[in-house]
Design a protein around this motif. Structure first.
Motif, PDB file in Angstrom:
ATOM      1  N   TYR A 193      72.957 -63.632 -67.398  1.00 50.54           N
ATOM      2  CA  TYR A 193      72.292 -62.433 -67.322  1.00 50.54           C
ATOM      3  C   TYR A 193      72.774 -61.638 -66.310  1.00 50.54           C
ATOM      4  N   PHE A 194      73.062 -61.892 -65.065  1.00 50.76           N
ATOM      5  CA  PHE A 194      73.658 -60.939 -64.023  1.00 50.76           C
ATOM      6  C   PHE A 194      75.029 -60.653 -64.244  1.00 50.76           C
ATOM      7  N   GLN A 195      75.846 -61.787 -64.667  1.00 49.59           N
ATOM      8  CA  GLN A 195      77.177 -61.695 -64.502  1.00 49.59           C
ATOM      9  C   GLN A 195      77.932 -61.159 -63.200  1.00 49.59           C
ATOM     10  N   PRO A 196      77.771 -62.020 -62.089  1.00 48.97           N
ATOM     11  CA  PRO A 196      78.199 -61.594 -60.831  1.00 48.97           C
ATOM     12  C   PRO A 196      79.744 -61.422 -60.923  1.00 48.97           C
ATOM     13  N   LYS A 197      80.170 -60.218 -60.248  1.00 47.36           N
ATOM     14  CA  LYS A 197      81.591 -60.147 -60.014  1.00 47.36           C
ATOM     15  C   LYS A 197      82.418 -60.291 -58.629  1.00 47.36           C
ATOM     16  N   GLN A 201      85.163 -67.821 -57.490  1.00 46.27           N
ATOM     17  CA  GLN A 201      85.221 -66.523 -58.188  1.00 46.27           C
ATOM     18  C   GLN A 201      85.639 -65.470 -57.072  1.00 46.27           C
ATOM     19  N   ASN A 202      85.674 -65.693 -56.018  1.00 44.33           N
ATOM     20  CA  ASN A 202      85.866 -64.776 -54.746  1.00 44.33           C
ATOM     21  C   ASN A 202      84.830 -63.648 -54.884  1.00 44.33           C
ATOM     22  N   ILE A 203      83.345 -64.238 -54.837  1.00 43.34           N
ATOM     23  CA  ILE A 203      82.128 -63.596 -54.719  1.00 43.34           C
ATOM     24  C   ILE A 203      81.714 -64.041 -53.240  1.00 43.34           C
ATOM     25  N   PHE A 248      73.059 -56.857 -50.053  1.00 40.92           N
ATOM     26  CA  PHE A 248      73.623 -57.965 -50.907  1.00 40.92           C
ATOM     27  C   PHE A 248      73.352 -57.477 -52.192  1.00 40.92           C
ATOM     28  N   HIS A 249      74.150 -57.852 -53.333  1.00 39.64           N
ATOM     29  CA  HIS A 249      73.854 -57.613 -54.754  1.00 39.64           C
ATOM     30  C   HIS A 249      72.875 -58.360 -55.138  1.00 39.64           C
ATOM     31  N   TYR A 250      72.721 -59.756 -54.636  1.00 41.52           N
ATOM     32  CA  TYR A 250      71.758 -60.574 -55.081  1.00 41.52           C
ATOM     33  C   TYR A 250      71.121 -61.416 -53.989  1.00 41.52           C
ATOM     34  N   VAL A 276      68.571 -54.541 -53.200  1.00 38.83           N
ATOM     35  CA  VAL A 276      68.786 -55.714 -53.238  1.00 38.83           C
ATOM     36  C   VAL A 276      68.068 -56.225 -54.472  1.00 38.83           C
ATOM     37  N   LYS A 277      68.823 -57.099 -55.363  1.00 33.51           N
ATOM     38  CA  LYS A 277      68.022 -57.652 -56.227  1.00 33.51           C
ATOM     39  C   LYS A 277      67.538 -59.069 -55.947  1.00 33.51           C
ATOM     40  N   LYS A 278      66.044 -59.351 -55.864  1.00 40.29           N
ATOM     41  CA  LYS A 278      65.426 -60.185 -55.346  1.00 40.29           C
ATOM     42  C   LYS A 278      65.039 -61.326 -56.406  1.00 40.29           C
ATOM     43  N   ILE A 279      65.802 -62.425 -56.460  1.00 43.95           N
ATOM     44  CA  ILE A 279      65.873 -63.166 -57.540  1.00 43.95           C
ATOM     45  C   ILE A 279      65.314 -64.640 -57.291  1.00 43.95           C
ATOM     46  N   GLY A 280      64.257 -64.977 -57.859  1.00 49.75           N
ATOM     47  CA  GLY A 280      63.595 -66.395 -57.510  1.00 49.75           C
ATOM     48  C   GLY A 280      64.340 -67.499 -58.618  1.00 49.75           C
ATOM     49  N   VAL A 281      64.336 -68.655 -58.359  1.00 44.43           N
ATOM     50  CA  VAL A 281      64.819 -69.582 -59.251  1.00 44.43           C
ATOM     51  C   VAL A 281      63.738 -70.852 -59.271  1.00 44.43           C
ATOM     52  N   ASN A 282      63.497 -71.069 -60.433  1.00 40.77           N
ATOM     53  CA  ASN A 282      62.228 -72.264 -60.478  1.00 40.77           C
ATOM     54  C   ASN A 282      62.244 -73.034 -61.814  1.00 40.77           C
TER      55      ASN A 282
END
Length: 191
Positions: free
Chosen positions: A36-40, A69-71, A115-117, A150-156
């Motif tokens: 979904y986010f495809q971090p770079k 990935q050098n993120i 932060f991006h995420y 900042v994209k605030k992303i929860g994981v559950n």
């Protein structure tokens, strides 16, 4: 439901997962996040380190991927009752805190506020992005200190299926929730 009831219910649901189930669900969450986010390369991600004994989402999968990935990877550490951000690398040394959380040995705050995420721990998130954590309020204070972009992303492991009745005015909702089956956006078309 009240936060205290939700906290108890979802701690029990998470505890009921076997180690293998938790790992497989964590892998699905990770794949949904990446797709979904495809971090770079060069982006900055703030991600919590899991307490595996509590069956938290295994974000070590995320961390390993980001580093390869050098993120840029930043993790939280609680110092003097405040959440600070520490940038980590493949050779960063860790120790286990009094809370049972692996944390970098260093107490040097990166000073980053963009932060991006921000991948956020939680026990539950409703369909409006309101989250229930462990009740210490660290992430609400942290969200106030970082850029509003900042994209605030929860994981559950679990999708929202009930509302949180006692949301406080200082609670800061998430922008997204990533589960093993979905990525939910709470931005209402503001992306």
């Amino acid at each position: 439901m009240l936060k205290a009831e939700i906290r108890k219910k979802y701690m029990q649901k998470r505890k009921a997962l076997s180690t293998d189930e938790a790992f497989l669900l964590s892998e699905k969450i990770f794949k949904n996040f990446i797709n979904y986010f495809q971090p770079k390369e060069g982006e900055k991600v703030h991600v919590f380190i899991p307490i595996l004994e509590r069956n938290e989402i295994n974000t070590q999968i995320f961390i390993d991927y980001f580093l390869k990935q050098n993120i840029r990877v930043f993790v939280p550490k609680i110092v003097a009752d405040e959440l600070i951000n520490i940038e980590i690398f493949a050779d960063t040394l860790f120790e286990t805190s009094a809370w049972g959380i692996p944390e970098p040995v260093s107490n040097e705050d990166s000073g980053e506020s963009y932060f991006h995420y921000v991948i956020t721990p939680l026990l539950y998130c409703d369909d409006k992005g309101n989250r229930v954590g462990y009740g210490k309020g660290f992430y609400d204070a942290f969200f106030e200190s970082v850029s509003s972009e900042v994209k605030k992303i929860g994981v559950n492991y679990f999708n929202p299926d009930e509302m949180i009745d006692d949301v406080w005015e200082n609670d800061i909702p998430l922008d997204y929730l990533v589960t093993p089956t979905d990525v939910l956006s709470f931005l209402n078309g503001l992306e």
